[in-house]
Design a protein around this motif. Structure first.
Motif, mmCIF file in Angstrom:
data_model
loop_
_atom_site.group_PDB
_atom_site.id
_atom_site.type_symbol
_atom_site.label_atom_id
_atom_site.label_comp_id
_atom_site.label_asym_id
_atom_site.label_seq_id
_atom_site.Cartn_x
_atom_site.Cartn_y
_atom_site.Cartn_z
ATOM 1 N N TRP A 64 -19.875 -6.117 -17.176
ATOM 2 C CA TRP A 64 -20.361 -5.065 -16.296
ATOM 3 C C TRP A 64 -19.281 -4.724 -15.266
ATOM 4 C CZ3 TRP A 64 -26.022 -6.607 -14.662
ATOM 5 C CH2 TRP A 64 -26.801 -6.781 -15.809
ATOM 6 N N PRO A 65 -18.677 -3.554 -15.345
ATOM 7 C CA PRO A 65 -17.577 -3.236 -14.420
ATOM 8 C C PRO A 65 -18.052 -3.045 -12.982
ATOM 9 C CG PRO A 65 -17.630 -1.710 -16.292
ATOM 10 C CD PRO A 65 -18.883 -2.503 -16.333
ATOM 11 N N VAL A 66 -17.258 -3.588 -12.074
ATOM 12 C CA VAL A 66 -17.495 -3.459 -10.640
ATOM 13 C C VAL A 66 -16.280 -2.759 -10.040
ATOM 14 C CG1 VAL A 66 -17.773 -4.703 -8.470
ATOM 15 C CG2 VAL A 66 -18.882 -5.559 -10.550
ATOM 16 N N PHE A 67 -16.519 -1.654 -9.336
ATOM 17 C CA PHE A 67 -15.442 -0.917 -8.682
ATOM 18 C C PHE A 67 -15.614 -1.079 -7.174
ATOM 19 C CE2 PHE A 67 -16.371 1.050 -12.730
ATOM 20 C CZ PHE A 67 -15.117 1.148 -13.315
ATOM 21 N N ARG A 68 -14.626 -1.698 -6.544
ATOM 22 C CA ARG A 68 -14.686 -1.981 -5.111
ATOM 23 C C ARG A 68 -13.839 -0.964 -4.352
ATOM 24 N NH1 ARG A 68 -12.576 -7.874 -6.292
ATOM 25 N NH2 ARG A 68 -11.464 -6.532 -7.760
ATOM 26 N N ILE A 69 -14.408 -0.444 -3.257
ATOM 27 C CA ILE A 69 -13.750 0.596 -2.470
ATOM 28 C C ILE A 69 -13.741 0.125 -1.016
ATOM 29 C CG2 ILE A 69 -13.837 3.048 -1.827
ATOM 30 C CD1 ILE A 69 -15.643 3.309 -4.461
ATOM 31 N N PRO A 70 -12.739 -0.663 -0.623
ATOM 32 C CA PRO A 70 -12.714 -1.208 0.738
ATOM 33 C C PRO A 70 -12.352 -0.137 1.762
ATOM 34 C CG PRO A 70 -10.708 -1.816 -0.434
ATOM 35 C CD PRO A 70 -11.589 -1.105 -1.431
ATOM 36 N N PHE A 71 -13.056 -0.159 2.903
ATOM 37 C CA PHE A 71 -12.738 0.798 3.963
ATOM 38 C C PHE A 71 -12.824 0.093 5.311
ATOM 39 C CE2 PHE A 71 -17.231 1.139 3.101
ATOM 40 C CZ PHE A 71 -17.876 1.548 4.246
ATOM 41 N N GLY A 72 -12.960 0.832 6.397
ATOM 42 C CA GLY A 72 -12.770 0.289 7.732
ATOM 43 C C GLY A 72 -13.638 -0.902 8.094
ATOM 44 N N GLY A 73 -13.080 -1.769 8.935
ATOM 45 C CA GLY A 73 -13.843 -2.863 9.519
ATOM 46 C C GLY A 73 -14.290 -3.929 8.556
ATOM 47 N N GLY A 74 -13.651 -4.048 7.408
ATOM 48 C CA GLY A 74 -14.023 -5.062 6.438
ATOM 49 C C GLY A 74 -15.162 -4.678 5.526
ATOM 50 N N HIS A 75 -15.627 -3.431 5.591
ATOM 51 C CA HIS A 75 -16.705 -2.961 4.714
ATOM 52 C C HIS A 75 -16.152 -2.600 3.339
ATOM 53 C CE1 HIS A 75 -18.027 -2.098 8.869
ATOM 54 N NE2 HIS A 75 -19.219 -2.427 8.422
ATOM 55 N N THR A 76 -17.002 -2.685 2.342
ATOM 56 C CA THR A 76 -16.637 -2.282 0.984
ATOM 57 C C THR A 76 -17.787 -1.518 0.360
ATOM 58 O OG1 THR A 76 -15.186 -4.207 0.651
ATOM 59 C CG2 THR A 76 -15.972 -3.080 -1.320
ATOM 60 N N GLY A 136 -9.406 -3.882 -4.468
ATOM 61 C CA GLY A 136 -10.186 -2.733 -4.884
ATOM 62 C C GLY A 136 -9.341 -1.487 -5.035
ATOM 63 N N VAL A 137 -10.004 -0.352 -5.103
ATOM 64 C CA VAL A 137 -9.363 0.939 -5.342
ATOM 65 C C VAL A 137 -8.818 1.476 -4.025
ATOM 66 C CG1 VAL A 137 -9.696 3.280 -6.212
ATOM 67 C CG2 VAL A 137 -10.982 1.380 -7.217
ATOM 68 N N GLN A 138 -7.531 1.798 -4.006
ATOM 69 C CA GLN A 138 -6.892 2.283 -2.794
ATOM 70 C C GLN A 138 -6.598 3.782 -2.836
ATOM 71 O OE1 GLN A 138 -6.620 0.254 -0.253
ATOM 72 N NE2 GLN A 138 -7.116 -1.642 -1.330
ATOM 73 N N ASP A 139 -6.471 4.360 -4.014
ATOM 74 C CA ASP A 139 -6.119 5.774 -4.135
ATOM 75 C C ASP A 139 -7.253 6.653 -3.607
ATOM 76 O OD1 ASP A 139 -4.510 8.070 -5.306
ATOM 77 O OD2 ASP A 139 -6.423 8.305 -6.339
ATOM 78 N N PRO A 140 -6.992 7.540 -2.635
ATOM 79 C CA PRO A 140 -8.064 8.353 -2.044
ATOM 80 C C PRO A 140 -8.776 9.252 -3.052
ATOM 81 C CG PRO A 140 -6.122 8.387 -0.640
ATOM 82 C CD PRO A 140 -5.705 7.719 -1.921
#
Length: 254
Positions: A64-76, A136-140
């Motif tokens: 089962w693929p999981v796509f992680r998108i990390p953003f500000g303050g340690g949230h994903t 995780g995914v960094q490309d905007p």
């Protein structure tokens, strides 16, 4: 831990999905749910063989693929393909290591859909505030398209179509077809209607406490954010940090 806060007792066969973004046909697999029936793979810059291979990989019941998108303050933000044989679906939620295992639900696309989970300003802000210190995914562009199915906003700005078109072009859609495809993806969601978003206001009920500010609320009847705060049980300070990370609030003071 692949997903912060995900049930540690679960034996779901989760795997990191970020490498799948380069599969020809991936974006048709992911965004095709928003397109009219019969949309051709060529619309996304793929062919039929690419599309078949991508669907087989992404929808694998044993991975089962999981796509992680990390953003500000340690949230994903997380996009999870829940590939049960008889109950497949895609889940969208938020996590944070300080939330004691709680998940902030954004939506589900399956036989019992829940959404929308994101307003356009939140989607746009998350897409362009990657956290390079987290996996995780960094490309905007990829970040925006991964979360696009969770969108539902009745007040889309003029920038929405060109921003989505640019993301599509950057991920392989032929440039001459990207504007029309962006319009299609934003025009009609097959699982829920566009909703209105607003910051919370105090209840008119006598004795009501002041609302927790900063995070938008949704009026969509199917939305998990209609009348509920994201991640029930987090502290007020954590709520305010989330508001800042979503671009709708101010950072918590020292």
């Amino acid at each position: 831990m692949l997903i912060e806060g995900y049930d540690p007792e679960s034996d779901d066969p989760l795997v990191a999905g970020e490498d799948l973004l380069t599969l020809p046909g991936f974006w048709l697999c992911h965004l095709g749910v928003l397109c009219p029936s019969g949309t051709s793979p060529e619309t996304f810059g793929a062919d039929a063989a690419d599309a078949d291979a991508a669907f087989e990989t992404v929808m694998d019941e044993e991975r089962w693929p999981v796509f992680r998108i990390p953003f500000g303050g340690g949230h994903t933000a997380v996009v999870l393909y829940r590939n049960f044989d008889d109950d497949a679906g895609v889940e969208f939620f938020l996590t944070h290591p300080g939330w004691a295992g709680r998940l902030g639900h954004l939506g589900t696309i399956d036989g019992h859909p829940s959404g929308p989970g994101l307003a356009w300003p939140e989607l746009r802000h998350i897409a362009r505030t990657p956290d390079a210190s987290a996996p995780g995914v960094q490309d905007p562009h990829a970040r925006l398209l991964l979360l696009l199915p969770a969108l539902g906003d009745a007040d889309l700005p003029d920038e929405a179509e060109p921003v989505v078109a640019a993301a599509l072009t950057a991920t392989g859609t032929p440039p001459d077809g990207a504007p029309a495809l962006a319009s299609t993806l934003l025009a009609h969601h097959p699982f829920w209607s566009p909703a209105s978003w607003a910051l919370p206001s105090a209840s008119p009920l006598s004795g009501a406490t002041a609302p927790w500010e900063g995070v938008l609320c949704c009026d969509g009847p199917l939305s998990p954010r209609n009348g509920l705060r994201i991640a029930q049980g987090i502290s007020r300070a954590q709520h305010e940090d989330l508001a800042a990370a979503l671009g709708t609030g101010s950072p918590v003071g020292p």
